[in-house]
Design a protein around this motif. Sequence first.
Motif, PDB file in Angstrom:
ATOM      1  N   VAL A 147       0.838  -1.202   0.000  1.00  0.00           N
ATOM      2  CA  VAL A 147       0.000   0.000   0.000  1.00  0.00           C
ATOM      3  C   VAL A 147       0.870   1.248   0.000  1.00  0.00           C
ATOM      4  CG1 VAL A 147      -1.654   1.347   1.343  1.00  0.00           C
ATOM      5  CG2 VAL A 147      -1.953  -1.119   1.103  1.00  0.00           C
ATOM      6  N   LEU A 148       1.853   1.279   0.872  1.00  0.00           N
ATOM      7  CA  LEU A 148       2.737   2.443   0.958  1.00  0.00           C
ATOM      8  C   LEU A 148       3.539   2.621  -0.323  1.00  0.00           C
ATOM      9  CD1 LEU A 148       4.051   1.990   4.612  1.00  0.00           C
ATOM     10  CD2 LEU A 148       2.223   3.508   3.832  1.00  0.00           C
ATOM     11  N   ALA A 149       4.002   1.525  -0.882  1.00  0.00           N
ATOM     12  CA  ALA A 149       4.816   1.603  -2.096  1.00  0.00           C
ATOM     13  C   ALA A 149       4.028   2.104  -3.294  1.00  0.00           C
ATOM     14  CB  ALA A 149       5.416   0.238  -2.409  1.00  0.00           C
ATOM     15  N   SER A 150       2.694   2.014  -3.225  1.00  0.00           N
ATOM     16  CA  SER A 150       1.851   2.420  -4.352  1.00  0.00           C
ATOM     17  C   SER A 150       1.361   3.863  -4.249  1.00  0.00           C
ATOM     18  CB  SER A 150       0.637   1.495  -4.462  1.00  0.00           C
ATOM     19  OG  SER A 150      -0.237   1.658  -3.349  1.00  0.00           O
ATOM     20  N   VAL A 151       1.727   4.567  -3.174  1.00  0.00           N
ATOM     21  CA  VAL A 151       1.272   5.955  -3.004  1.00  0.00           C
ATOM     22  C   VAL A 151       1.869   6.815  -4.108  1.00  0.00           C
ATOM     23  CG1 VAL A 151       1.369   7.993  -1.521  1.00  0.00           C
ATOM     24  CG2 VAL A 151       0.953   5.729  -0.515  1.00  0.00           C
ATOM     25  N   ASP A 152       1.005   7.497  -4.847  1.00  0.00           N
ATOM     26  CA  ASP A 152       1.450   8.283  -6.002  1.00  0.00           C
ATOM     27  C   ASP A 152       1.151   9.772  -5.844  1.00  0.00           C
ATOM     28  OD1 ASP A 152      -1.287   8.212  -6.263  1.00  0.00           O
ATOM     29  OD2 ASP A 152      -1.303   7.322  -8.268  1.00  0.00           O
ATOM     30  N   VAL A 153       1.001  10.219  -4.591  1.00  0.00           N
ATOM     31  CA  VAL A 153       0.873  11.650  -4.296  1.00  0.00           C
ATOM     32  C   VAL A 153       1.972  12.008  -3.306  1.00  0.00           C
ATOM     33  CG1 VAL A 153      -1.625  11.726  -4.717  1.00  0.00           C
ATOM     34  CG2 VAL A 153      -0.755  11.225  -2.402  1.00  0.00           C
ATOM     35  N   PRO A 154       2.314  13.297  -3.175  1.00  0.00           N
ATOM     36  CA  PRO A 154       3.360  13.690  -2.231  1.00  0.00           C
ATOM     37  C   PRO A 154       3.007  13.273  -0.804  1.00  0.00           C
ATOM     38  CG  PRO A 154       2.928  15.458  -3.771  1.00  0.00           C
ATOM     39  CD  PRO A 154       1.850  14.444  -3.995  1.00  0.00           C
ATOM     40  N   ALA A 155       4.039  12.926  -0.056  1.00  0.00           N
ATOM     41  CA  ALA A 155       3.841  12.496   1.331  1.00  0.00           C
ATOM     42  C   ALA A 155       4.906  13.124   2.225  1.00  0.00           C
ATOM     43  CB  ALA A 155       3.892  10.982   1.440  1.00  0.00           C
ATOM     44  N   LEU A 156       4.512  13.361   3.462  1.00  0.00           N
ATOM     45  CA  LEU A 156       5.397  13.932   4.469  1.00  0.00           C
ATOM     46  C   LEU A 156       5.252  13.106   5.742  1.00  0.00           C
ATOM     47  CD1 LEU A 156       7.199  16.215   5.707  1.00  0.00           C
ATOM     48  CD2 LEU A 156       5.056  17.442   6.181  1.00  0.00           C
ATOM     49  N   VAL A 157       6.373  12.669   6.288  1.00  0.00           N
ATOM     50  CA  VAL A 157       6.378  11.927   7.547  1.00  0.00           C
ATOM     51  C   VAL A 157       7.076  12.780   8.599  1.00  0.00           C
ATOM     52  CG1 VAL A 157       7.142   9.829   8.733  1.00  0.00           C
ATOM     53  CG2 VAL A 157       6.430   9.711   6.332  1.00  0.00           C
ATOM     54  N   VAL A 158       6.372  13.073   9.705  1.00  0.00           N
ATOM     55  CA  VAL A 158       6.971  13.809  10.813  1.00  0.00           C
ATOM     56  C   VAL A 158       6.886  12.940  12.061  1.00  0.00           C
ATOM     57  CG1 VAL A 158       6.415  16.048   9.805  1.00  0.00           C
ATOM     58  CG2 VAL A 158       4.825  15.019  11.410  1.00  0.00           C
ATOM     59  N   HIS A 159       7.958  12.938  12.834  1.00  0.00           N
ATOM     60  CA  HIS A 159       7.987  12.070  14.010  1.00  0.00           C
ATOM     61  C   HIS A 159       8.943  12.660  15.033  1.00  0.00           C
ATOM     62  CE1 HIS A 159       6.554   7.803  14.730  1.00  0.00           C
ATOM     63  NE2 HIS A 159       7.153   8.103  15.869  1.00  0.00           N
ATOM     64  N   GLY A 160       8.543  12.665  16.284  1.00  0.00           N
ATOM     65  CA  GLY A 160       9.407  13.111  17.354  1.00  0.00           C
ATOM     66  C   GLY A 160      10.414  12.043  17.724  1.00  0.00           C
ATOM     67  N   THR A 161      11.639  12.437  17.965  1.00  0.00           N
ATOM     68  CA  THR A 161      12.680  11.461  18.307  1.00  0.00           C
ATOM     69  C   THR A 161      12.455  10.852  19.688  1.00  0.00           C
ATOM     70  OG1 THR A 161      14.142  13.149  19.259  1.00  0.00           O
ATOM     71  CG2 THR A 161      14.385  12.683  16.889  1.00  0.00           C
ATOM     72  N   GLU A 162      11.643  11.518  20.538  1.00  0.00           N
ATOM     73  CA  GLU A 162      11.378  11.015  21.889  1.00  0.00           C
ATOM     74  C   GLU A 162       9.986  10.390  22.002  1.00  0.00           C
ATOM     75  OE1 GLU A 162      13.956  11.069  24.002  1.00  0.00           O
ATOM     76  OE2 GLU A 162      14.999  11.952  22.291  1.00  0.00           O
ATOM     77  N   ASP A 163       9.404   9.996  20.890  1.00  0.00           N
ATOM     78  CA  ASP A 163       8.068   9.384  20.902  1.00  0.00           C
ATOM     79  C   ASP A 163       8.130   8.039  21.620  1.00  0.00           C
ATOM     80  OD1 ASP A 163       5.552   8.285  20.353  1.00  0.00           O
ATOM     81  OD2 ASP A 163       5.464   9.179  18.357  1.00  0.00           O
ATOM     82  N   ALA A 164       7.422   7.935  22.749  1.00  0.00           N
ATOM     83  CA  ALA A 164       7.407   6.708  23.530  1.00  0.00           C
ATOM     84  C   ALA A 164       6.135   5.901  23.324  1.00  0.00           C
ATOM     85  CB  ALA A 164       7.574   7.036  25.016  1.00  0.00           C
ATOM     86  N   VAL A 165       5.265   6.360  22.421  1.00  0.00           N
ATOM     87  CA  VAL A 165       4.022   5.630  22.126  1.00  0.00           C
ATOM     88  C   VAL A 165       4.154   4.882  20.802  1.00  0.00           C
ATOM     89  CG1 VAL A 165       1.540   5.842  21.716  1.00  0.00           C
ATOM     90  CG2 VAL A 165       2.645   7.254  23.464  1.00  0.00           C
ATOM     91  N   VAL A 166       4.552   5.579  19.754  1.00  0.00           N
ATOM     92  CA  VAL A 166       4.851   4.954  18.462  1.00  0.00           C
ATOM     93  C   VAL A 166       6.342   5.143  18.199  1.00  0.00           C
ATOM     94  CG1 VAL A 166       4.460   4.999  15.975  1.00  0.00           C
ATOM     95  CG2 VAL A 166       2.532   5.281  17.544  1.00  0.00           C
TER      96      VAL A 166
END
Length: 279
Positions: free
Chosen positions: A206-225
């Motif tokens: 599913v992820l490999a087939s994404v054909d629109v722009p994408a942005l991933v943001v993530h905190g380096t101290e995320d203790a949940v995910v």
Amino acid sequence: MRTEVVGAGGVRIGVRVEGNESAPAIVFVHGWAQSARVWDQQFADPELRRGFRLVAMDLRGHGQSDVPAGGYDDPLVWAGDLGAVLGIAGEPAVVVGWSYGGLVIADYLRVHGTRGIAGVVLAGAITEIGNGHPGGVVGSAMREALPGVLSDELDVALPALGKLCDGMASKPVPGPLAQALLGTSLAVPPHVRAGLFRRDVDSADVLASVDVPALVVHGTEDAVVDITSGEYAAGKIPGAESRWWPGVGHLPFVEAAREFNATLARFAGERAGEARTER
């Protein structure tokens, strides 16, 4: 303004709509055991309100949406719910998924592809769930909270949910916000909280087939995910941008609200500009 749409199986989905009605839409999808209210700092941002139509859904079983007995393990259901919300957004929208909201977006992509979507933003998000799936690795706060947060018993669920909410941010958040997070979690019925976990989902294709722009943001101290879940999504989605924010936990849109809002406005603004050029 609060309104509702009819999602999969006739379930009523609560929707929060504010901002510029004539502007391109940003659709927000919250996480497990929370609600559309987590996006308060985005809905209050003058630039976002002026430049975009802001649409935030309550997942089924959460907030002001209906609470059906089942369907929480079915990608067709989540795809139908998000599709109904995108239907009131108008033109293709940028969709923002936080935590479990990233999995809901992946379900939509699994069923409908990128129809109605101009861009994807994953914020501290999972895109997979179940043992051994790298897009669904959780952090220490979530591991320690399970299985207590799924319990029917208040004396088990309350302390577990309290610890989980405490672990969402890298630093203590204001008391009213901490209580709001906990209160929202407790308002989600136990069968809903548990139902969302009864899944085993791989989203690599599913992820490999994404054909629109994408942005991933993530905190380096995320203790949940765990941040590796974000790194996995960023690596699978073709051409995805990524932002790793030092010192930020599982609430990047609260802990780093100004930076998050500016980043989102730029990303969504570029998608709107591309849409105008294509016309």
